[in-house]
Motif scaffolding. Structure first.
Motif, PDB file in Angstrom:
ATOM      1  N   LEU A   1       0.067   1.650   5.791  1.00  0.00           N
ATOM      2  CA  LEU A   1      -0.749   0.736   4.992  1.00  0.00           C
ATOM      3  C   LEU A   1      -0.882   1.385   3.620  1.00  0.00           C
ATOM      4  N   MET A   2      -0.062   0.940   2.695  1.00  0.00           N
ATOM      5  CA  MET A   2      -0.072   1.459   1.330  1.00  0.00           C
ATOM      6  C   MET A   2      -1.151   0.728   0.539  1.00  0.00           C
ATOM      7  N   SER A   3      -1.670   1.375  -0.485  1.00  0.00           N
ATOM      8  CA  SER A   3      -2.689   0.736  -1.321  1.00  0.00           C
ATOM      9  C   SER A   3      -2.571   1.243  -2.740  1.00  0.00           C
ATOM     10  N   ASN A   4      -3.422   0.717  -3.609  1.00  0.00           N
ATOM     11  CA  ASN A   4      -3.450   1.237  -4.972  1.00  0.00           C
ATOM     12  C   ASN A   4      -3.867   2.709  -4.966  1.00  0.00           C
ATOM     13  N   GLY A   5      -4.517   3.144  -3.876  1.00  0.00           N
ATOM     14  CA  GLY A   5      -4.835   4.561  -3.729  1.00  0.00           C
ATOM     15  C   GLY A   5      -3.577   5.419  -3.663  1.00  0.00           C
TER      16      GLY A   5
ATOM     17  N   LEU B   1       5.220  -3.488  -8.402  1.00  0.00           N
ATOM     18  CA  LEU B   1       3.776  -3.298  -8.473  1.00  0.00           C
ATOM     19  C   LEU B   1       3.417  -1.820  -8.364  1.00  0.00           C
ATOM     20  N   LEU B   2       4.016  -1.129  -7.398  1.00  0.00           N
ATOM     21  CA  LEU B   2       3.711   0.284  -7.193  1.00  0.00           C
ATOM     22  C   LEU B   2       4.059   1.097  -8.433  1.00  0.00           C
ATOM     23  N   GLY B   3       5.220   0.865  -9.010  1.00  0.00           N
ATOM     24  CA  GLY B   3       5.609   1.595 -10.209  1.00  0.00           C
ATOM     25  C   GLY B   3       4.663   1.351 -11.364  1.00  0.00           C
ATOM     26  N   ALA B   4       4.272   0.093 -11.552  1.00  0.00           N
ATOM     27  CA  ALA B   4       3.349  -0.251 -12.642  1.00  0.00           C
ATOM     28  C   ALA B   4       1.978   0.386 -12.432  1.00  0.00           C
ATOM     29  N   GLU B   5       1.511   0.402 -11.187  1.00  0.00           N
ATOM     30  CA  GLU B   5       0.202   0.978 -10.887  1.00  0.00           C
ATOM     31  C   GLU B   5       0.211   2.504 -11.048  1.00  0.00           C
TER      32      GLU B   5
END
Length: 327
Positions: free
Chosen positions: A94-98, A307-311
């Protein structure tokens, strides 16, 4: 004289055999229990989201899909476990912005979030909200901003732990708005609420879900949400970007997603994406997620990777500008 052609033929046969066995494994998936590793303890929004999706996936796949909670070190414990797991589609994260925040918060991670995981799909997004006590002098976000500009360093904003999405969202707001305010970290949402009630802090910056009962009950007032659009649960509450000026492009939200270890077979990843998208579009899952103030948002692996790269870039910049030391 015929040895080389024979060896070439044998090598080709072996390669074909290996290729077909890989396809067979993908075609047979899933043949046993699937585990989703959650980097948070039981009962929180992310955990409940994972359990709702896991239940539906289990129904669709006719296999048990269980949750394994592995909190610790800002998600590093769970991330390392999955990064080192067999890339067979039976252990997911479960990946998150964290996960994105950790890339800027820690000097040495036991994994690279963009290289060691294969993205599957986003699951849901949940808003971050500005809240004040019901009797606060601040009736609008404009009131809060006016006070902060007239009284540098007198405004106190409460969030959970340093480096959390809420804490970094408050830092980003402060920087974008060009105000001088104190950001006070607490170890839990309950402590933020206690500080609000006691007047220790002027406003809180927190994920919407645990605030909703207080907002609906009239104990707290929501000044603004940080998302791109108004929250469906609070259509009367404006977004931060509606304040205009430097805040016109402001955006911050929390999200979660599913990922697998890198090198998981493409066929398995494709099947996982299809099943997750189907689950998130089912009426019962949509209902369950909206009940906990999560907006279901399925997507493609490419969209999650973007999304992950941008975050990672975004929150890494906030961490540096806020002077938060790497751990």
């Amino acid at each position: 004289m015929q040895r080389r052609p024979f060896l070439q033929s044998a090598a080709a046969a072996l390669a074909a055999s290996m290729s077909w066995s890989g396809v067979a494994r993908a075609a047979d998936w899933p043949s046993r229990l699937i585990k989703i590793v959650v980097p948070f303890g039981p009962g929180g929004v992310a955990d409940v989201t994972a359990r709702i999706v896991a239940k539906k996936l289990g129904e669709q796949l006719h296999q048990s899909v269980i949750i394994e909670n592995r909190p610790g070190a800002g998600g590093v414990v769970a991330g390392e476990l999955v990064a080192r797991a067999a890339p067979d589609g039976y252990t997911l994260l479960l990946m998150s912005n964290g996960t994105a925040v950790s890339e800027g918060l820690f000097r040495h991670l036991p994994f690279d979030a963009q290289k060691d995981f294969a993205p599957i799909s986003t699951l849901g997004f949940f808003d971050i909200v500005f809240v004040v006590p019901a009797d606060s002098r601040f009736k609008t976000l404009a009131d809060l901003l006016a006070f902060a500009r007239a009284n540098p360093d007198k405004l106190n904003l409460g969030t959970v732990n340093i480096g959390s999405t809420q804490n970094l969202a408050a830092q980003l707001f402060k920087t974008t708005a060009g105000i001088h305010a104190q950001i006070v970290p607490f170890n839990a949402t309950g402590a933020v609420l206690t500080a609000l009630r006691s007047g220790q802090i002027d406003a809180g910056v927190e994920v919407l879900s645990p605030m909703m009962s207080q907002i609906r009950g009239g104990t707290l007032r929501a000044l603004a949400v940080m998302g791109e659009k108004r929250a469906p649960e609070l259509p009367q509450v404006p977004t931060v970007r509606e304040s205009g000026g430097a805040l016109a492009g402001f955006y911050a939200a929390s999200w979660n997603a599913l990922a697998a270890p890198a090198k998981t077979p493409p066929d398995v990843l494709q099947r996982l994406n299809q099943e997750v998208v189907a689950a998130l579009k089912s009426p019962d899952v949509i209902h369950s997620l909206t009940q906990i103030n999560v907006q279901p948002r399925p997507g493609t692996p490419a969209q999650l990777a973007e999304l992950l790269g941008a975050e990672i870039r975004r929150w890494g910049g906030v961490i540096k500008s806020a002077g938060i030391p790497q751990q």
